[in-house]
Scaffold this motif. Structure first.
Motif, PDB file in Angstrom:
ATOM      1  N   ASP A   1       0.847  -1.196   0.000  1.00  0.00           N
ATOM      2  CA  ASP A   1       0.000   0.000   0.000  1.00  0.00           C
ATOM      3  C   ASP A   1       0.883   1.246   0.000  1.00  0.00           C
ATOM      4  O   ASP A   1       2.000   1.207   0.498  1.00  0.00           O
ATOM      5  CB  ASP A   1      -0.868   0.025   1.259  1.00  0.00           C
ATOM      6  CG  ASP A   1      -1.923  -1.075   1.216  1.00  0.00           C
ATOM      7  OD1 ASP A   1      -2.473  -1.312   0.115  1.00  0.00           O
ATOM      8  OD2 ASP A   1      -2.172  -1.702   2.267  1.00  0.00           O
TER       9      ASP A   1
ATOM     10  N   ASP B   1       1.928   4.735   1.464  1.00  0.00           N
ATOM     11  CA  ASP B   1       1.810   5.427   2.748  1.00  0.00           C
ATOM     12  C   ASP B   1       2.210   6.884   2.521  1.00  0.00           C
ATOM     13  O   ASP B   1       3.388   7.188   2.361  1.00  0.00           O
ATOM     14  CB  ASP B   1       2.746   4.746   3.760  1.00  0.00           C
ATOM     15  CG  ASP B   1       2.778   5.464   5.098  1.00  0.00           C
ATOM     16  OD1 ASP B   1       2.122   6.527   5.223  1.00  0.00           O
ATOM     17  OD2 ASP B   1       3.462   4.966   6.012  1.00  0.00           O
TER      18      ASP B   1
ATOM     19  N   SER C   1       2.393   9.281   4.404  1.00  0.00           N
ATOM     20  CA  SER C   1       3.113   9.979   5.474  1.00  0.00           C
ATOM     21  C   SER C   1       4.622   9.824   5.294  1.00  0.00           C
ATOM     22  O   SER C   1       5.409  10.378   6.050  1.00  0.00           O
ATOM     23  CB  SER C   1       2.690   9.420   6.839  1.00  0.00           C
ATOM     24  OG  SER C   1       3.200   8.102   7.000  1.00  0.00           O
ATOM     25  N   ARG C   2       5.038   9.004   4.282  1.00  0.00           N
ATOM     26  CA  ARG C   2       6.474   8.769   4.057  1.00  0.00           C
ATOM     27  C   ARG C   2       6.866   9.120   2.628  1.00  0.00           C
ATOM     28  O   ARG C   2       6.036   9.110   1.732  1.00  0.00           O
ATOM     29  CB  ARG C   2       6.788   7.300   4.318  1.00  0.00           C
ATOM     30  CG  ARG C   2       6.518   6.862   5.740  1.00  0.00           C
ATOM     31  CD  ARG C   2       6.626   5.351   5.846  1.00  0.00           C
ATOM     32  NE  ARG C   2       7.884   4.883   5.275  1.00  0.00           N
ATOM     33  CZ  ARG C   2       8.039   3.680   4.720  1.00  0.00           C
ATOM     34  NH1 ARG C   2       7.030   2.845   4.638  1.00  0.00           N
ATOM     35  NH2 ARG C   2       9.209   3.322   4.233  1.00  0.00           N
TER      36      ARG C   2
ATOM     37  N   GLN D   1       9.548   3.991  -0.176  1.00  0.00           N
ATOM     38  CA  GLN D   1       8.700   2.801  -0.305  1.00  0.00           C
ATOM     39  C   GLN D   1       9.024   2.017  -1.570  1.00  0.00           C
ATOM     40  O   GLN D   1       8.996   0.792  -1.580  1.00  0.00           O
ATOM     41  CB  GLN D   1       7.225   3.212  -0.307  1.00  0.00           C
ATOM     42  CG  GLN D   1       6.806   3.862   1.001  1.00  0.00           C
ATOM     43  CD  GLN D   1       5.443   4.533   0.881  1.00  0.00           C
ATOM     44  OE1 GLN D   1       4.432   3.861   0.779  1.00  0.00           O
ATOM     45  NE2 GLN D   1       5.437   5.852   0.866  1.00  0.00           N
TER      46      GLN D   1
END
Ligand SMILES: [Zn+2]
Ligand SMILES: [Zn+2]
Ligand SMILES: [Zn+2]
Length: 557
Positions: free
Chosen positions: A100, A102, A104-105, A110
């Motif tokens: 998924d 994210d 917030s990062r 990722q």
């Protein structure tokens, strides 16, 4: 239509040199919706090359079958490495590694996580047969240690060899047959120890010659035969020369090349190599139109900052790719369009920040997908969901300053000295570490096993037998051990050549050294004094009489 933009000088965030962004560049960046770059073209090129490893090969185990394999990935990389056939088989699924997003990062963090768990193919050989020790091959057959090998058959030891047959030890060779130790040569047959030649046959030690036959040690000749060191000779004198200086003796080749070099200092030299172009700048451009600051180009238009590319259209900052359009900041691509910040993408479109994907469209941050659309981090979405996520990712990458750049160097699975960056822009370990690149000390090699040294290798053709494959040779430069294979011994015998006294890596490095760096410098034409842009270094500009294209044409033709 006039361009609304003006030249803008920027200071490279990386090397601190100034570079210029021109009005057309801004139009390109606008069109593909990326911000103008903050680092210079040279640093961008260097960054991409750190993600390509041609010839640092390792023996390791396949993470799938446990089989012993040869791979461009060392045994200590984080991700699983599958033997190529296993990677291409259907008994594993790249989508199983989906993640998924994210928000917030940072997105690339990722992407890096996905790239570190997804299985990688050991080598990148596509539609090739019997090329296990070559890497980055396409439609190749029986090629040994050829890197960047496209449509070749029976070639050994090479770097960027396309559409060639039975050729050994070459660098940038195109449509040639039975060539040996050639650099930047095209359409030639039985040419050896030559550079920058086109359509030459049965010749030795030529520089910048075209349509020549039976010539030795000549410079800048066109449509000539039976010439030695630019002087016409009779057939008999030519024959006598070859008998007096047989190529089976290395010192004779050194003599021919030394004389040729002296000649090069006396006759006008062109500032640019290439042909059939309209409006181009760079070096080694063939059939290009509006291709700027580009090097090693076969076909292409309206493109800039291309390096080893065939048929790029409307693309900027692309390296080692073929047949692409509207691409930006990409490496190792084939038959794709609208790709940004990605590598090893084949027959795909609308791809960004992905690697090793084939026949895909509308994917972002994916690894190892085949025939997939609307995926993010190897996870399937609907078209609408995908568009929504994509826009959010672009927004976040624009904020972090990543959108429009290639993958940052820290994401590369290769140390600087494992990658081809070190072949094109060599650095010492200290220099590489100072730039925060990684360095690998334990690159495998064998030393001290040698059974014979170069000077003791046979000089008589009768002694060129397959028994030589049993010998372990010691490189006269780096002292590493290397071996000969049957086919090269047959080749040296047939073409009456000396056996190599140096290992493949040293032979390759020597050839790389003879090429100009892929950068443009300003200078002055040695004849008319007009300003020229050339890839010759300032010291070489003093050594040779470099002419502008106009003066060169007037003088030579
Ligand atoms: Zn820079
Ligand atoms: Zn060596
Ligand atoms: Zn001139």
């Amino acid at each position: 239509m006039t361009n609304q933009y003006q030249n803008e000088t920027k200071n490279c965030q990386n090397c601190k040199n100034d570079f210029t962004i021109e009005p057309d560049d801004f139009s390109f960046y606008d069109k593909i919706k990326v911000p103008a770059p903050e680092i210079c073209p040279q640093c961008r090129q260097q960054q991409r090359m750190q993600f390509r490893n041609f010839k640092t090969l390792y023996k390791r185990l396949s993470s799938k079958s446990g089989k012993s394999i040869v791979s461009m990935y060392s045994p200590d990389v984080a991700f699983p490495v599958y033997e190529s056939n296993e990677w291409w088989s259907d008994d594993w699924e790249a989508m199983d590694y989906g993640m998924d997003v994210d928000f917030s990062r940072p997105f690339l963090e990722q992407v890096d996580e996905l790239f570190k768990i997804a299985p990688h193919p050991a080598m990148l050989n596509i539609k090739s047969v019997n090329c296990e020790y070559s890497n980055m091959t396409l439609n190749a057959k029986n090629c040994y240690l050829v890197f960047g090998c496209v449509d070749d058959e029976d070639c050994d030891y090479g770097h960027i060899v396309w559409e060639c047959r039975e050729s050994i030890d070459n660098l940038y060779l195109f449509k040639c047959e039975s060539c040996y130790e050639c650099i930047d040569c095209l359409g030639s047959t039985k040419l050896s120890y030559s550079q920058e030649c086109e359509s030459c046959v049965d010749s030795i030690g030529l520089f910048d010659c075209k349509n020549c036959l039976n010539c030795i040690g000549c410079v800048g000749l066109v449509n000539k035969s039976y010439h030695i060191f630019n002087q016409p000779v009779t057939k008999e004198v030519y024959k006598e020369f070859l008998e007096k200086y047989p190529l089976t003796d290395k010192s004779n080749i050194d003599y021919i090349l030394k004389e040729q070099e002296e000649l090069r200092k006396k006759v006008p030299q062109r500032s640019f190599f290439g042909s059939h172009n309209t409006n181009v700048s760079g070096n080694h451009i063939y059939n290009g139109g509006n291709v700027f600051y580009s090097f090693d180009i076969k076909g292409g238009e309206d493109s800039k900052y291309c390096f080893t590319v065939r048929k790029a259209v409307d693309s900027y900052d692309v390296s080692f790719t073929g047949e692409l359009s509207e691409c930006y900041q990409v490496l190792t691509m084939l038959g794709s369009n609208r790709v940004i910040g990605s590598q090893t993408i084949v027959d795909s479109h609308d791809v960004s920040y992905s690697e090793c994907c084939f026949n895909c469209s509308d994917i972002i941050g994916c690894y190892g997908l085949r025939k997939k659309s609307y995926c993010v981090l190897n996870k399937q979405y609907s078209k609408e969901e995908y568009e929504f996520l994509k826009n959010k990712i672009i927004e976040s990458m624009n904020k972090s300053g990543d959108w429009g750049n290639f993958f940052p160097a820290w994401m590369s699975p290769f140390a600087y000295n494992e990658s081809i960056a070190n072949e094109y822009m060599p650095l010492s370990k200290d220099q590489a570490l100072a730039q925060r690149f990684t360095w690998k000390d334990d690159i495998p090699s064998t030393k001290g096993q040698g059974t014979i040294v170069g000077e003791n290798l046979p000089k008589s053709l009768d002694a060129y037998t397959d028994d030589l494959t049993k010998e372990i040779l010691t490189c006269e430069l780096c002292e590493k051990n290397y071996k000969l294979i049957n086919r090269e011994i047959t080749f040296y015998k047939k073409n009456k050549l000396s056996l190599p006294h140096q290992c493949f890596n040293c032979r390759h490095a020597k050839r790389m050294n003879l090429r100009n760096v892929r950068d443009l410098r300003s200078g002055n034409c040695a004849k008319c004094n007009n300003e020229i842009l050339t890839s010759y270094k300032p010291e070489d500009q003093n050594k040779y009489q470099i002419y502008c294209e106009k003066c060169y044409q007037q003088e030579v033709y």
